[in-house]
Design a protein around this motif. Structure first.
Motif, PDB file in Angstrom:
ATOM      1  N   PRO A   4     -39.368 -51.018  22.940  1.00  0.00           N
ATOM      2  CA  PRO A   4     -40.566 -51.703  22.435  1.00  0.00           C
ATOM      3  C   PRO A   4     -40.927 -52.917  23.287  1.00  0.00           C
ATOM      4  O   PRO A   4     -40.055 -53.568  23.870  1.00  0.00           O
ATOM      5  N   TYR A   7     -41.338 -56.948  18.784  1.00  0.00           N
ATOM      6  CA  TYR A   7     -40.836 -56.603  17.451  1.00  0.00           C
ATOM      7  C   TYR A   7     -41.530 -57.472  16.402  1.00  0.00           C
ATOM      8  O   TYR A   7     -41.656 -58.692  16.582  1.00  0.00           O
ATOM      9  N   LYS A 290     -42.452 -52.495  17.553  1.00  0.00           N
ATOM     10  CA  LYS A 290     -41.541 -51.938  16.549  1.00  0.00           C
ATOM     11  C   LYS A 290     -41.593 -52.824  15.301  1.00  0.00           C
ATOM     12  O   LYS A 290     -41.258 -54.005  15.354  1.00  0.00           O
ATOM     13  N   ASP A 321     -41.180 -48.773  11.698  1.00  0.00           N
ATOM     14  CA  ASP A 321     -40.230 -47.892  12.372  1.00  0.00           C
ATOM     15  C   ASP A 321     -39.007 -47.659  11.481  1.00  0.00           C
ATOM     16  O   ASP A 321     -38.391 -46.601  11.533  1.00  0.00           O
TER      17      ASP A 321
END
Length: 688
Positions: A4, A7, A290, A321
């Motif tokens: 990713p 986050y 993510k 996710d």
């Protein structure tokens, strides 16, 4: 997803109708903080987001009980909760609140977008109405019997005993918590999100797409709901506390709290991005982001079915996710309860255990309810501290620092040739970051915490095997190598402990002077660098990282809980109703006298019975009394008591009992004698 780019980590918004306790910390906030800190240490772009949930029916309920406005309640508990998070090192990038203007705007805009796109259905339905209070009843204003488990104190939205999500109209024998009246059904108009239309999407996304990587408790609850068939769910409520529904014809209605609260993650991210000069949208709308939600199991449905359906309906947002929800933490064998004060409150913990934030963080992580409900006990807390943090982690660091200062004036020595055990130990050390990373990235924080402790165990075993305190007398060169290796382990611990024990990590870095010329090590450095702490580097003086917790300190906590338990029992004690009316003539038949217990002994093979000899003034007679669990024979000899002497004799365990002693009971359930206090009242005196 490939690696990713960023986050977005969210932690469940705590509800501001009270402070937060260890169950909240164990279930949501410590795991989320460990994960976020770990990601940052590995160079990731992280937005760790939270805020106070300040709407819903429970807030005005609490306000009414305390005789203040809802705003007073949310301001009070928002401040307490936010401070508790700061005190325990929960490293949010932003902690907002749903009463903020940016949240009202964000939630209103979200609703209007779905409304304009025709994503809602409008229905007039019958809802519970309190005729005495003259208002519709929000779910938390109704209690009744759960139709699924029979619990008689279920709320209108959820049964806290079995965890079932309910509608208020599902309750058996409902009653209003405002007036106590039996509610009636009355028509009202609301907007609904048709969850049934998102079943195929949810099956594909979760049941097929995340069957292997989501926790079984999360997956199982989602599957159960979908298998049962999803139904439209109201997104508005008849209530005067909350975000007004932003469409015509919705006067007196607010957005349902379950709809507005998760949008709080988005509004909090917006607030953070504006402050930091960032663009918020990539953190919620870029497929290379993510998104992970940290929650407790009571929020699985909202974060895995309802909120994703809202995001899907809106159309431009990414989906989570993972949602690594934890189970519940109990306290000393009983369910944590805010209303019953059965909790360890974070702000009170720090009064009793100052500077011991990391001890609680560690104990809760090592015993985290990741796959099943777990029990927090003060004895386990003490054992985790004394047997692990003090005896393993703290002991290793203390020995290394003390010996380095004693032998080399605090200067890291120059090693000579490494032995096989040295190379093996350093190789094991280099393997640990990957092991701990694997556990963290699979949301196994209990496992990760024990692997961290294994690093300290590695150091202790190395020192115990090599015994530098003995070798210093015969082989100074070898001793230098041993201490050099031990200092590398200590340096690694300073880094690897940061996600779990941030205060300890900072203290250890200061002791080792890691912010100096040698520079701090990154997570990857532990695996890749041959030297973590260079020869010639000077460390500081030693100080204890952890202190032993004594039995007396633990007993004080157990006594506090016992006092809470007794107070709850007293509050819930049912007073026996008045018996049927009797006549004066019936009462006059009772012959009650003052008596003195002159002899007492236990009834053989009977747990509850004492055999008493009582001087009634007329005679000395035998009375069998069921008070052995409350009094010892020697305690009551010579005690004046009230005796019913004309009760028909009755044999108990073969002993004829000729009367009855009058007793009552304290709120805590302790028996006490109903007796004359005046010292000059003699046996045989009548009681009229």
């Amino acid at each position: 997803m490939s690696a990713p780019k960023r986050y977005t980590i969210t932690a469940a918004l705590p509800y501001t109708n009270g402070p937060i306790h260890i169950g909240h910390l164990a279930g949501v906030y410590v795991p989320a903080d460990i994960y976020s800190r770990y990601l940052r240490m590995n160079g990731n772009d992280v937005a760790f987001i939270c805020g106070s949930d300040e709407h819903g029916a429970a807030i005005p309920m609490r306000a009414k009980k305390e005789g203040v406005s809802p705003q007073v309640i949310i301001d009070k508990y928002h401040s307490i909760i936010k401070q508790s998070f700061q005190d325990f090192g929960i490293s949010f990038d932003n902690y907002s609140r749903t009463s903020a203007e940016i949240h009202h705007e964000t939630a209103s805009d979200f609703f209007k977008k779905l409304y304009a796109d025709g994503k809602f259905i409008e229905e007039t339905s019958e809802q519970l109405y309190d005729p005495e209070a003259d208002q519709f009843l929000a779910d938390r204003f109704v209690t009744g019997t759960c139709p699924k488990c029979g619990h008689d104190e279920a709320y209108g939205d959820q049964c806290e005993k079995c965890g079932s999500s309910l509608n208020a109209t599902d309750l058996i024998d409902p009653k209003s918590t405002i007036s106590g009246a039996v509610p009636v059904l009355k028509e009202t108009k609301h907007w609904f999100l048709p969850l049934d239309q998102y079943e195929d999407f949810l099956k594909e996304w979760v049941l097929e797409g995340h069957k292997k990587d989501w926790k079984t408790n999360v997956y199982g609850q989602i599957k159960s709901w979908i298998d049962d068939g999803l139904r439209p769910r109201a997104v508005t409520r008849d209530l005067d506390w909350g975000i007004p529904v932003p469409v015509e014809g919705a006067e007196g209605k607010v957005l349902y709290v379950w709809f507005d609260a998760p949008i709080g993650y988005i509004s909090s991210t917006k607030e953070w991005a504006a402050r930091e000069g960032k663009d918020w949208e990539p953190y919620w709308k870029d497929k290379d982001t993510k998104l992970v939600h940290f929650i407790g199991k009571d929020n699985i449905v909202f974060h895995c079915i309802i909120f994703p359906s809202m995001l899907k309906a809106e159309g431009s947002y990414i989906l989570p996710d993972n949602v690594p929800a934890n189970e519940f933490l109990n306290l000393e064998g009983n369910k944590l309860s805010t209303s019953k004060n059965w909790a360890v409150w974070l702000h009170e913990y720090l009064v009793d255990f100052p500077e011991k934030q990391d001890v609680l963080r560690y104990a809760l992580t090592a015993n985290a309810p990741e796959t099943k409900d777990n029990d927090f006990t003060w004895k386990d807390f003490q054992a985790r501290n004394n047997n692990e943090l003090v005896a393993i982690f703290g002991n290793f660091i203390n020995r290394v620092v003390v010996l380095t200062n004693k032998y080399y004036g605090g200067v890291v020595p120059e090693p000579s040739e490494f032995s096989e055990i040295d190379n093996q130990t350093l190789a094991e050390l280099q393997a640990y970051p990957a092991v701990i990373s694997s556990s963290i990235e699979r949301y196994r924080f209990r496992e990760a915490s024990q692997e961290l402790m294994n690093v300290a165990r590695l150091g202790n075993k190395y020192l115990a095997d090599e015994e530098p305190w003995k070798l210093i007398k015969t082989d100074e060169a070898r001793t230098k190598t041993i201490m050099y290796v031990a200092l590398q382990i200590a340096s690694a611990l300073a880094t690897l402990s940061e996600p779990f024990l941030p205060f300890t990590s900072e203290k250890l870095k200061n002791i080792l002077q890691l912010s100096g010329i040698s520079g701090e090590n990154s997570w990857d450095d532990i695996s890749s660098k041959e030297i973590l702490l260079r020869s010639g580097h000077t460390i500081g003086k030693g100080e204890l990282l952890f202190a032993k917790i004594e039995d007396q300190e633990i007993q004080q906590q157990l006594d506090k809980l016992e006092a809470t338990k007794k107070a709850n029992e007293a509050e819930n004690k049912v007073i026996a109703p008045q018996k049927e009316i009797t006549t004066f003539e019936d009462f006059a038949k009772l012959d009650m006298r003052v008596g003195t217990i002159v002899e007492a002994k236990k009834m053989p093979k009977a747990k509850k019975l004492l055999v008493l000899k009582v001087d009634t003034g007329l005679d000395t007679r035998t009375i069998v009394s069921g008070i052995a669990e409350h009094f010892t024979p020697e305690d009551i000899i010579g005690k004046k008591v009230t005796v019913l002497i004309n009760l028909a004799p009755r044999k108990l365990r073969g002993v004829e009992s000729e009367g009855m002693i009058l007793m009552t009971e304290t709120p805590e359930g302790t028996l006490v004698f109903v007796n004359p206090d005046e010292a000059n009242v003699n046996p045989g005196a009548t009681i009229n």
